[in-house]
Design a protein around this motif. Structure first.
Motif, PDB file in Angstrom:
ATOM      1  N   PRO A  26       0.841  -1.213   0.000  1.00  0.00           N
ATOM      2  CA  PRO A  26       0.000   0.000   0.000  1.00  0.00           C
ATOM      3  C   PRO A  26       0.871   1.257   0.000  1.00  0.00           C
ATOM      4  N   LEU A  27       0.448   2.228  -0.757  1.00  0.00           N
ATOM      5  CA  LEU A  27       1.199   3.477  -0.822  1.00  0.00           C
ATOM      6  C   LEU A  27       1.084   4.229   0.501  1.00  0.00           C
ATOM      7  N   PRO A  28       2.186   4.725   1.020  1.00  0.00           N
ATOM      8  CA  PRO A  28       2.117   5.498   2.259  1.00  0.00           C
ATOM      9  C   PRO A  28       1.475   6.861   2.006  1.00  0.00           C
ATOM     10  N   THR A  29       0.989   7.450   3.063  1.00  0.00           N
ATOM     11  CA  THR A  29       0.385   8.780   2.961  1.00  0.00           C
ATOM     12  C   THR A  29       1.480   9.821   2.763  1.00  0.00           C
ATOM     13  N   ILE A  30       1.424  10.498   1.643  1.00  0.00           N
ATOM     14  CA  ILE A  30       2.441  11.506   1.349  1.00  0.00           C
ATOM     15  C   ILE A  30       2.264  12.691   2.295  1.00  0.00           C
ATOM     16  N   PRO A  31       3.315  13.180   2.907  1.00  0.00           N
ATOM     17  CA  PRO A  31       3.201  14.364   3.765  1.00  0.00           C
ATOM     18  C   PRO A  31       2.588  15.533   3.003  1.00  0.00           C
ATOM     19  N   PHE A  32       1.791  16.289   3.696  1.00  0.00           N
ATOM     20  CA  PHE A  32       1.062  17.397   3.064  1.00  0.00           C
ATOM     21  C   PHE A  32       2.002  18.382   2.370  1.00  0.00           C
ATOM     22  N   VAL A  33       3.168  18.582   2.937  1.00  0.00           N
ATOM     23  CA  VAL A  33       4.104  19.546   2.386  1.00  0.00           C
ATOM     24  C   VAL A  33       4.601  19.140   1.006  1.00  0.00           C
ATOM     25  N   TRP A  34       4.631  17.818   0.709  1.00  0.00           N
ATOM     26  CA  TRP A  34       5.114  17.341  -0.591  1.00  0.00           C
ATOM     27  C   TRP A  34       3.991  16.907  -1.519  1.00  0.00           C
ATOM     28  N   SER A  35       2.753  17.149  -1.173  1.00  0.00           N
ATOM     29  CA  SER A  35       1.625  16.618  -1.931  1.00  0.00           C
ATOM     30  C   SER A  35       1.132  17.617  -2.984  1.00  0.00           C
ATOM     31  N   GLN A  36       0.512  17.067  -4.014  1.00  0.00           N
ATOM     32  CA  GLN A  36      -0.134  17.895  -5.043  1.00  0.00           C
ATOM     33  C   GLN A  36      -1.332  18.627  -4.458  1.00  0.00           C
ATOM     34  N   THR A  37      -1.907  18.077  -3.420  1.00  0.00           N
ATOM     35  CA  THR A  37      -3.057  18.716  -2.777  1.00  0.00           C
ATOM     36  C   THR A  37      -2.705  20.101  -2.267  1.00  0.00           C
ATOM     37  N   LEU A  38      -1.530  20.250  -1.688  1.00  0.00           N
ATOM     38  CA  LEU A  38      -1.114  21.555  -1.180  1.00  0.00           C
ATOM     39  C   LEU A  38      -0.973  22.562  -2.322  1.00  0.00           C
ATOM     40  N   THR A  39      -0.381  22.141  -3.424  1.00  0.00           N
ATOM     41  CA  THR A  39      -0.225  23.042  -4.565  1.00  0.00           C
ATOM     42  C   THR A  39      -1.582  23.496  -5.099  1.00  0.00           C
ATOM     43  N   ASN A  40      -2.506  22.563  -5.280  1.00  0.00           N
ATOM     44  CA  ASN A  40      -3.843  22.920  -5.759  1.00  0.00           C
ATOM     45  C   ASN A  40      -4.583  23.799  -4.751  1.00  0.00           C
ATOM     46  N   PHE A  41      -4.394  23.508  -3.475  1.00  0.00           N
ATOM     47  CA  PHE A  41      -5.045  24.286  -2.422  1.00  0.00           C
ATOM     48  C   PHE A  41      -4.563  25.734  -2.459  1.00  0.00           C
ATOM     49  N   ASN A  42      -3.259  25.937  -2.611  1.00  0.00           N
ATOM     50  CA  ASN A  42      -2.721  27.287  -2.638  1.00  0.00           C
ATOM     51  C   ASN A  42      -3.242  28.077  -3.840  1.00  0.00           C
ATOM     52  N   VAL A  43      -3.304  27.440  -4.990  1.00  0.00           N
ATOM     53  CA  VAL A  43      -3.844  28.121  -6.170  1.00  0.00           C
ATOM     54  C   VAL A  43      -5.313  28.474  -5.950  1.00  0.00           C
ATOM     55  N   ALA A  44      -6.054  27.578  -5.332  1.00  0.00           N
ATOM     56  CA  ALA A  44      -7.481  27.811  -5.107  1.00  0.00           C
ATOM     57  C   ALA A  44      -7.712  28.998  -4.176  1.00  0.00           C
ATOM     58  N   ILE A  45      -6.962  29.077  -3.083  1.00  0.00           N
ATOM     59  CA  ILE A  45      -7.202  30.180  -2.146  1.00  0.00           C
ATOM     60  C   ILE A  45      -6.750  31.515  -2.737  1.00  0.00           C
ATOM     61  N   SER A  46      -5.774  31.517  -3.622  1.00  0.00           N
ATOM     62  CA  SER A  46      -5.389  32.768  -4.262  1.00  0.00           C
ATOM     63  C   SER A  46      -6.495  33.277  -5.178  1.00  0.00           C
ATOM     64  N   ILE A  47      -7.169  32.369  -5.885  1.00  0.00           N
ATOM     65  CA  ILE A  47      -8.291  32.755  -6.741  1.00  0.00           C
ATOM     66  C   ILE A  47      -9.469  33.220  -5.887  1.00  0.00           C
ATOM     67  N   VAL A  48      -9.730  32.498  -4.801  1.00  0.00           N
ATOM     68  CA  VAL A  48     -10.808  32.899  -3.900  1.00  0.00           C
ATOM     69  C   VAL A  48     -10.539  34.288  -3.323  1.00  0.00           C
ATOM     70  N   SER A  49      -9.292  34.567  -2.985  1.00  0.00           N
ATOM     71  CA  SER A  49      -8.938  35.881  -2.442  1.00  0.00           C
ATOM     72  C   SER A  49      -9.243  36.989  -3.431  1.00  0.00           C
ATOM     73  N   LEU A  50      -8.976  36.742  -4.703  1.00  0.00           N
ATOM     74  CA  LEU A  50      -9.248  37.747  -5.728  1.00  0.00           C
ATOM     75  C   LEU A  50     -10.744  38.015  -5.853  1.00  0.00           C
ATOM     76  N   PHE A  51     -11.558  36.962  -5.882  1.00  0.00           N
ATOM     77  CA  PHE A  51     -13.000  37.145  -5.993  1.00  0.00           C
ATOM     78  C   PHE A  51     -13.572  37.816  -4.740  1.00  0.00           C
ATOM     79  N   VAL A  52     -13.047  37.478  -3.584  1.00  0.00           N
ATOM     80  CA  VAL A  52     -13.512  38.113  -2.351  1.00  0.00           C
ATOM     81  C   VAL A  52     -13.185  39.601  -2.360  1.00  0.00           C
ATOM     82  N   LEU A  53     -11.998  39.953  -2.825  1.00  0.00           N
ATOM     83  CA  LEU A  53     -11.609  41.361  -2.879  1.00  0.00           C
ATOM     84  C   LEU A  53     -12.506  42.140  -3.836  1.00  0.00           C
ATOM     85  N   LEU A  54     -12.785  41.576  -5.009  1.00  0.00           N
ATOM     86  CA  LEU A  54     -13.669  42.250  -5.959  1.00  0.00           C
ATOM     87  C   LEU A  54     -15.082  42.388  -5.393  1.00  0.00           C
ATOM     88  N   GLY A  55     -15.572  41.329  -4.751  1.00  0.00           N
ATOM     89  CA  GLY A  55     -16.898  41.399  -4.152  1.00  0.00           C
ATOM     90  C   GLY A  55     -16.959  42.411  -3.023  1.00  0.00           C
TER      91      GLY A  55
END
Length: 257
Positions: free
Chosen positions: A73-102
């Motif tokens: 079984p594949l071990p759980t990749i640490p959050f710091v090295w995961s693709q999830t963190l990269t996608n999460f950071n991009v998502a919150i940057s986009i959310v920040s832009l929409f919140v600022l415009l709103g």
């Protein structure tokens, strides 16, 4: 006058920091959009993982290949090295832009109440806190090389010069600094919202429609033309003049009779 606590239509204690605070928020949002965007999908995340393993700071991505080769079984990749963190950071940057415009639109329309600022600032503060945790975040996958803080945050970038990732290390540190700046900014906005939501006798005085009607009626009375009066204080109208003429008593003569 009775005071009632208002949740929705409350006024801000101070507005100038709220308005001027949107300028650094815009600059920070643009910075995280660029920095998080260029790191997707994997600009240096896996490279840092490998370099950290070579330096003995954290686990190695080879453990994934080992699991594949041995059908484990594949071990759980640490959050710091995961693709999830990269996608999460991009998502919150986009959310920040929409919140600022709103928020800008709501401020212009005068409907940006403290309760909205409280919810938005609290949510974004939580999101950026998670991002900070992920960027610096622990790696205990290898018991022989545990890491509580990522090496590119904890150590100087000079330790990775021989791996030719010094510039990427500097970019990662800069991204981490901008993320902290955004968190501090949203915490400041959160403090303004909490301060405005805190019970205050001046802000809790109800503004009824009756008060507005009273003000309008007063203005209407002031706008109505005044009736001229004779020297004795009696109202002077055309009808009064007619009666006085019939009685041979003009208004100017009444003061001598």
């Amino acid at each position: 006058m009775a005071r009632t606590y208002k949740i929705l239509h409350r006024r801000w204690r101070v507005k100038r920091p709220l308005y001027w605070g949107m300028l650094p928020e815009l600059l920070g949002t643009i910075a995280v959009l660029v920095l998080f965007g260029v790191q997707q999908p994997d600009l240096f995340r896996t490279v840092f993982w490998k370099v950290g393993a070579e330096l003995g700071y954290n686990s190695s991505p080879v453990i994934l290949l080992y699991a594949y080769a041995n059908h484990r079984p594949l071990p759980t990749i640490p959050f710091v090295w995961s693709q999830t963190l990269t996608n999460f950071n991009v998502a919150i940057s986009i959310v920040s832009l929409f919140v600022l415009l709103g928020k800008l639109i709501m401020v212009i329309m005068k409907v940006y109440f403290p309760i909205l600022g409280l919810v938005l600032s609290m949510s974004l503060s939580a999101l950026y806190a998670v991002s900070i945790y992920g960027q610096m975040g622990p790696d205990f996958l290898d018991p022989e090389h545990p890491s509580s803080i990522a090496w590119y945050i904890r150590e100087s970038c000079s330790v990775a010069e021989r791996f030719k990732v010094g510039k990427h290390c500097a970019m990662a540190k800069g991204t981490f600094a901008v993320t902290i700046f955004m968190l501090a900014l949203y915490l400041f906005n959160l403090s303004l919202a909490v301060w405005a939501m805190w019970p205050n006798p001046e802000l809790d005085i109800p503004q009824d429609d009756d008060d507005d009607d009273h003000v309008h009626s007063k203005e209407e009375v002031e706008m109505q033309p005044t009736t001229p009066r004779a020297p004795n204080g009696m109202p002077f109208t055309p009808r009064t003049l007619a009666f006085n003429t019939l009685e041979r008593k003009l208004p100017l003569r009444q003061q001598y009779t």
